[in-house]
Scaffold this active site. Structure first.
Site, PDB file in Angstrom:
ATOM      1  N   SER A  44       8.045  15.723  -8.398  1.00 48.47           N
ATOM      2  CA  SER A  44       9.056  14.984  -7.990  1.00 48.47           C
ATOM      3  C   SER A  44      10.572  15.396  -8.281  1.00 48.47           C
ATOM      4  CB  SER A  44       9.045  13.489  -8.802  1.00 48.47           C
ATOM      5  OG  SER A  44      10.176  12.740  -8.595  1.00 48.47           O
ATOM      6  N   THR A  45      11.208  15.156  -6.805  1.00 47.03           N
ATOM      7  CA  THR A  45      12.588  15.555  -7.149  1.00 47.03           C
ATOM      8  C   THR A  45      13.475  14.299  -7.276  1.00 47.03           C
ATOM      9  OG1 THR A  45      12.491  17.270  -6.016  1.00 47.03           O
ATOM     10  CG2 THR A  45      14.703  16.683  -6.210  1.00 47.03           C
ATOM     11  N   THR A  98      12.549  10.949  -7.548  1.00 46.22           N
ATOM     12  CA  THR A  98      12.308   9.980  -8.524  1.00 46.22           C
ATOM     13  C   THR A  98      12.537  10.285  -9.848  1.00 46.22           C
ATOM     14  OG1 THR A  98      10.546   9.444  -6.965  1.00 46.22           O
ATOM     15  CG2 THR A  98      10.230   8.308  -9.132  1.00 46.22           C
ATOM     16  N   ARG A 148       3.960   8.015 -12.456  1.00 44.66           N
ATOM     17  CA  ARG A 148       3.858   8.613 -10.975  1.00 44.66           C
ATOM     18  C   ARG A 148       2.267   9.063 -11.054  1.00 44.66           C
ATOM     19  NH1 ARG A 148       6.948  12.188  -6.444  1.00 44.66           N
ATOM     20  NH2 ARG A 148       7.796  10.198  -6.385  1.00 44.66           N
ATOM     21  N   HIS A 163       5.034   2.547  -3.256  1.00 49.57           N
ATOM     22  CA  HIS A 163       6.435   3.169  -3.860  1.00 49.57           C
ATOM     23  C   HIS A 163       7.421   2.224  -3.928  1.00 49.57           C
ATOM     24  CE1 HIS A 163       8.698   6.429  -5.114  1.00 49.57           C
ATOM     25  NE2 HIS A 163       8.814   7.417  -3.986  1.00 49.57           N
ATOM     26  N   GLN A 198      11.363   3.270  -3.878  1.00 51.76           N
ATOM     27  CA  GLN A 198      11.611   3.779  -2.596  1.00 51.76           C
ATOM     28  C   GLN A 198      12.018   2.735  -1.793  1.00 51.76           C
ATOM     29  OE1 GLN A 198      11.905   7.388  -1.705  1.00 51.76           O
ATOM     30  NE2 GLN A 198      13.330   6.329  -0.031  1.00 51.76           N
ATOM     31  N   ASN A 210       1.492   5.207   1.514  1.00 54.40           N
ATOM     32  CA  ASN A 210       2.100   4.411   0.242  1.00 54.40           C
ATOM     33  C   ASN A 210       3.709   3.869   0.466  1.00 54.40           C
ATOM     34  OD1 ASN A 210       2.863   7.253   0.266  1.00 54.40           O
ATOM     35  ND2 ASN A 210       2.289   7.816  -1.957  1.00 54.40           N
ATOM     36  N   ASP A 214       7.647   9.852   7.339  1.00 53.62           N
ATOM     37  CA  ASP A 214       7.536  10.269   6.036  1.00 53.62           C
ATOM     38  C   ASP A 214       6.717  11.599   6.205  1.00 53.62           C
ATOM     39  OD1 ASP A 214       7.101  11.110   3.237  1.00 53.62           O
ATOM     40  OD2 ASP A 214       5.605   9.324   2.835  1.00 53.62           O
ATOM     41  N   MET A 223       0.985  13.944  -1.169  1.00 53.24           N
ATOM     42  CA  MET A 223       0.390  14.787  -2.264  1.00 53.24           C
ATOM     43  C   MET A 223      -0.841  14.276  -2.378  1.00 53.24           C
ATOM     44  SD  MET A 223       3.650  15.022  -4.700  1.00 53.24           S
ATOM     45  CE  MET A 223       4.487  13.328  -4.485  1.00 53.24           C
ATOM     46  N   CYS A 271      12.030   9.165   3.331  1.00 55.49           N
ATOM     47  CA  CYS A 271      12.195   9.199   1.989  1.00 55.49           C
ATOM     48  C   CYS A 271      12.356  10.720   1.229  1.00 55.49           C
ATOM     49  CB  CYS A 271      10.896   8.359   1.316  1.00 55.49           C
ATOM     50  SG  CYS A 271       9.385   9.170   1.484  1.00 55.49           S
ATOM     51  N   LEU A 272      11.926  11.455   1.991  1.00 55.32           N
ATOM     52  CA  LEU A 272      12.010  13.010   1.642  1.00 55.32           C
ATOM     53  C   LEU A 272      10.962  13.257   0.514  1.00 55.32           C
ATOM     54  CD1 LEU A 272      15.884  13.415   1.353  1.00 55.32           C
ATOM     55  CD2 LEU A 272      14.599  13.569   3.330  1.00 55.32           C
ATOM     56  N   ARG A 306      18.412   5.890  -4.239  1.00 54.48           N
ATOM     57  CA  ARG A 306      17.061   5.906  -5.421  1.00 54.48           C
ATOM     58  C   ARG A 306      17.900   5.712  -6.782  1.00 54.48           C
ATOM     59  NH1 ARG A 306      12.253   7.764  -4.697  1.00 54.48           N
ATOM     60  NH2 ARG A 306      11.949   6.694  -6.506  1.00 54.48           N
TER      61      ARG A 306
HETATM   62  N1   CP Z   1      11.435  10.300  -2.068  1.00 53.06           N
HETATM   63  C1   CP Z   1      10.662  10.616  -3.242  1.00 53.06           C
HETATM   64  O1   CP Z   1      10.094   9.741  -4.016  1.00 53.06           O
HETATM   65  O2   CP Z   1      10.834  11.859  -3.482  1.00 53.06           O
HETATM   66  P1   CP Z   1      10.321  12.674  -4.717  1.00 53.06           P
HETATM   67  O3   CP Z   1       8.949  12.934  -4.574  1.00 53.06           O
HETATM   68  O4   CP Z   1      11.072  13.970  -4.845  1.00 53.06           O
HETATM   69  O5   CP Z   1      10.312  11.826  -6.092  1.00 53.06           O
HETATM   70  N1  NVA Z   2       3.943   9.950   1.036  1.00 49.58           N
HETATM   71  C1  NVA Z   2       4.459  10.898  -0.063  1.00 49.58           C
HETATM   72  C2  NVA Z   2       5.496  10.495  -0.566  1.00 49.58           C
HETATM   73  C3  NVA Z   2       6.328  11.310  -1.431  1.00 49.58           C
HETATM   74  C4  NVA Z   2       7.448  11.045  -1.856  1.00 49.58           C
HETATM   75  C5  NVA Z   2       3.409  11.250  -0.935  1.00 49.58           C
HETATM   76  O1  NVA Z   2       2.754  10.377  -1.529  1.00 49.58           O
HETATM   77  O2  NVA Z   2       3.288  12.654  -1.040  1.00 49.58           O
END
Ligand code: CP
Ligand code: NVA
Length: 326
Positions: A57-58, A60, A108, A135, A138, A172, A238, A243, A280-281, A307
């Site tokens: 995560s960056t 969050t 997470r 999420h 977000q 999500n 997205d 992940m 959302c990045l 965020r």
């Molecule tokens: N958008 C978001 O949740 O980014 P991170 O995975 O970097 O936390």
């Molecule tokens: N849908 C992506 C969102 C990441 C912030 C994931 O679950 O990896």
């Protein structure tokens, strides 16, 4: 009595959801004007928030740590290699132990049942920091971003009648965004390739968010991006490979070909003149072209900053105010 948790946007009434967004906006304004009240900056003095992250995560991570710091508390980051969870200790034991020493757990996880089980056994509020299904943090940030881009003249968020088009994977981020849209009277049209649409149980959850809402937003689904884009105010996407889905990369890149958001697609689909772009990045070029991502239409960086304010608002609602969200 057991504490209140935030697992998904569907845990909130529409009034509570809009209160979280509004409070995020108020905190943002106050802090930026250097007018943060002491009640904000000392709200978590002497308290620890455990952050249990089993995925990268960056945003969050940084937003949650910064929010806890802003509230005067201590964020304790526990990555997947730091604690016994999952490898050498059960969710139950971990939850009972960590909640006995902290004021909140922000987690997470992969399967949503992991964060739900943490919550079930916790004596403190648990906030979902992304699971395979939801999420919520977000979505709070996204509605703050939408309300800033489409300011209302009256009281309340005044987003009724806007249309969001989600072009890409049904994941999500979409599930909570769609639930938020239904609650806020924002229509949401989803375009996903065949086989990547919204699962039935999730569609039920999203549409049931309309219960008790005066004029709820409508959910529509298609496999044709242009159809979803017709008349849209906001185009959102997205990653196509969330992940945990890394092994499906090749298959997914094939399935989603033609779904990249470009100015040409927006034009062909008939988006509104002033359409905006959100994501959302983290972002990959395959789902959105640079010409959109780095254009004046793009809200992605304010969305990311939001965020922080969403995390402040959620921590105040759940932890400081013990679930009385108003
Ligand atoms: N958008 C978001 O949740 O980014 P991170 O995975 O970097 O936390
Ligand atoms: N849908 C992506 C969102 C990441 C912030 C994931 O679950 O990896």
């Amino acid at each position: 009595s057991s504490p209140r948790h935030l697992m998904s946007i569907s845990d909130l009434t529409s009034g509570e959801f809009s209160a979280l967004v509004r409070n995020a906006a108020l905190r943002k304004q106050a802090v930026k004007a250097a007018q943060a009240p002491t009640s904000l900056t000392t709200a978590l003095t002497g308290q620890t928030v455990a952050m249990m992250f089993s995925k990268r995560s960056t945003r969050t991570r940084v937003s949650t740590e910064a929010a806890v710091t802003m509230l005067g508390g201590h964020p304790m980051f526990l990555g997947k290699d730091d604690i016994q969870l999952g490898v050498n200790e059960s969710l139950y034991d971990t939850s009972v132990v960590i909640s006995s020493m902290t004021s909140c757990m922000v987690a997470r996880v992969g399967p949503h049942s992991d964060v739900a089980n943490l919550a079930k056994h916790s004596s403190v509020p648990v906030i979902n920091a992304l699971s395979d299904d939801f999420h919520p943090l977000q979505t709070i940030a996204d509605f703050l971003t939408i309300s800033e881009a489409f300011p209302s003249s009256g009281t309340g968020l005044g987003l009724n009648g806007l249309k969001v088009a989600w072009i890409g994977d049904s994941n999500n981020v979409l599930f909570d965004l769609a639930t938020g849209c239904v609650k806020m009277g924002v229509d949401i049209a989803v375009a996903s390739p065949k086989g990547y649409g919204i699962p039935d149980s999730m569609r039920q959850l999203i549409t049931s968010a309309a219960q008790g809402v005066d004029s709820p937003g409508k959910l529509s689904e298609t496999t044709v991006p242009e159809e979803a884009i017709q008349g849209a105010d906001v185009l959102v996407t997205d990653t196509w490979i969330s992940m945990g889905q890394e092994s499906e990369k090749k298959k997914r890149l094939d399935a989603f070909s033609g779904y990249q958001i470009t100015s040409e697609l927006a034009k062909r689909g008939g988006a509104k003149d002033g359409w905006k772009f959100m994501h959302c990045l983290p972002r990959h070029a395959e789902e959105v072209a640079d010409e959109v991502f780095y254009s004046p239409r793009s809200l992605v960086f304010p969305e990311a900053e939001n965020r922080l304010w969403a995390a402040v608002s959620a921590l105040e609602g759940l932890v400081v105010n013990k679930g009385r969200i108003q």
